[in-house]
Design an enzyme around this catalytic site. Structure first.
Site, short mmCIF file in Angstrom:
data_model
loop_
_atom_site.label_atom_id
_atom_site.label_comp_id
_atom_site.label_asym_id
_atom_site.label_seq_id
_atom_site.Cartn_x
_atom_site.Cartn_y
_atom_site.Cartn_z
N GLU A 137 0.84 -1.21 0.00
CA GLU A 137 0.00 0.00 0.00
C GLU A 137 0.87 1.26 0.00
O GLU A 137 0.80 2.10 0.90
CB GLU A 137 -0.97 -0.01 1.17
CG GLU A 137 -2.02 -1.10 1.07
CD GLU A 137 -3.13 -1.01 2.10
OE1 GLU A 137 -4.26 -1.42 1.80
OE2 GLU A 137 -2.85 -0.53 3.24
N GLU A 249 -6.19 -7.07 -1.75
CA GLU A 249 -6.78 -7.13 -0.42
C GLU A 249 -8.27 -6.81 -0.52
O GLU A 249 -8.65 -5.82 -1.15
CB GLU A 249 -6.15 -6.11 0.54
CG GLU A 249 -4.72 -6.40 0.92
CD GLU A 249 -4.21 -5.44 1.98
OE1 GLU A 249 -5.03 -4.88 2.74
OE2 GLU A 249 -2.98 -5.25 2.05
#
Length: 346
Positions: A137, A249
């Site tokens: 991320e 995710e």
């Protein structure tokens, strides 16, 4: 992994869950959670790796043990380098303690050496990953402050900040390419429902000449908006960059009933689509709709997903990472470790 549909799971906590007494059951038998996942159609496992974490879970030694189990079951492996001793996400991208005083070329060399060493150990153990993430991320960069490119509310990052981040990315990517050219490389940001933010980030990657293969996105509907936003983002990314896309995710609740003593990160349906209630059946219906969105990505560029921590059942209260289990209604197993219908969605 280039052509087949990926039905993946991130089970990075599983090692600690098992050591803490967590058990999983298939029909009436207790069994290996990885085997249950594989029998449910899962063909790839994602594992995060931290440099020197508290409690040792998710370090290189424990990751090697888990990676060997994954490969022994015939599943593929995605390795998620956080380049930190703890969580790396849009709000946390802190250097490992051993790298605190490193900057510039020295920090880039540390990224290269560490990445190469990890992959060499896994290859020697017969568990070389099929795909690798260079950072987790990294919407606002990684290895702060050196590789920081901004944060929520900050001005647009200066060119020098982007150059430092890209130097770190190139170091990690170079180590993967030098290890084995067949290992695919992913860049992962959290903007699953944000086409503008996603395009802005990956436009910069193109301009900086970053050599990568796959775009990874996080997408949680309570944070990132409706499925229509995900669909639009995937369509625009596929059209602009011609690279494969994975939602790396995701999760969805199957209940709002918590086991006593365990908090919930998603406590109600205020930010959830009304068509998919927080029931086992609603979770399964949502996951089918979600997977269908990815499959509809133009030119077949949407190649799969990874469900985040489907095995994080409420089996223990204390965790080495100092993080309460607030995920027990977002798993693909019930509180007693029995698989839910959503596990079997293709």
């Amino acid at each position: 992994m280039e052509s087949a549909w990926i039905k993946g799971m991130d089970v990075s906590f599983l090692d600690e869950i098992e050591q803490g007494g967590g058990m999983f059951h298939d029909a009436t038998e207790s069994g290996d959670a990885l085997r249950i996942l594989r029998d449910g159609g899962v063909n790839s496992i994602r594992l995060r790796i931290w440099n020197d974490p508290p409690g040792t879970y998710c370090n290189l030694e424990r990751t090697l043990l888990m990676a060997k189990r994954v490969k022994a079951l015939g599943m593929q492996l995605l390795l998620d380098f956080h380049y930190s001793d703890r969580w790396a996400d849009p709000a946390n991208q802190w250097k490992p303690a051993l790298w605190t005083d490193l900057q510039g070329r020295e920090l880039e060399q540390a990224v290269y050496d560490y990445t190469y060493e990890v992959l060499a150990v896994l290859r020697a153990g017969g568990a070389l990953p099929d795909m690798v993430q260079i950072g987790n991320e990294i919407t606002y960069g990684m290895l702060w402050p050196d590789g920081r490119i901004g944060a929520e509310g900050d001005p647009v990052a200066a060119d020098g900040q982007w150059a430092r981040l890209c130097g770190l990315l190139k170091a990690g990517i170079g180590a993967v390419r030098d290890t084995d050219e067949s290992v695919r490389i992913m860049l992962h940001i959290d903007r699953g429902g944000d086409p503008e933010g996603s395009l802005s980030f990956f436009d910069r990657m193109e301009a900086e000449g970053i050599d990568y293969d796959v775009i990874g996105l996080s997408y949680y509907p309570w944070w990132h908006g409706p499925l229509e936003q995900l669909s639009r983002n995937l369509d625009e990314l596929a059209a602009r960059y011609g690279r494969d896309l994975i939602v790396v995710e995701t999760a969805y609740p199957w209940t709002f009933r918590a086991k006593e003593g365990f908090p919930l990160i998603v406590e109600n349906d205020e930010a959830l689509p009304a068509a998919y209630p927080a029931t086992p059946e609603g979770q399964a219906a949502y996951m089918k709709a979600f997977a269908d969105v990815i499959r509809r990505t133009p030119a077949g560029r949407g190649i799969g997903f990874y469900y985040w921590e489907p095995c994080w059942i409420p089996s223990q209260r204390e965790w080495s990472v100092g993080h309460a289990n607030n995920w027990s209604n977002l798993t693909l197993f019930d509180h007693d470790g029995r698989p839910l219908p959503a596990l079997y969605i293709p």
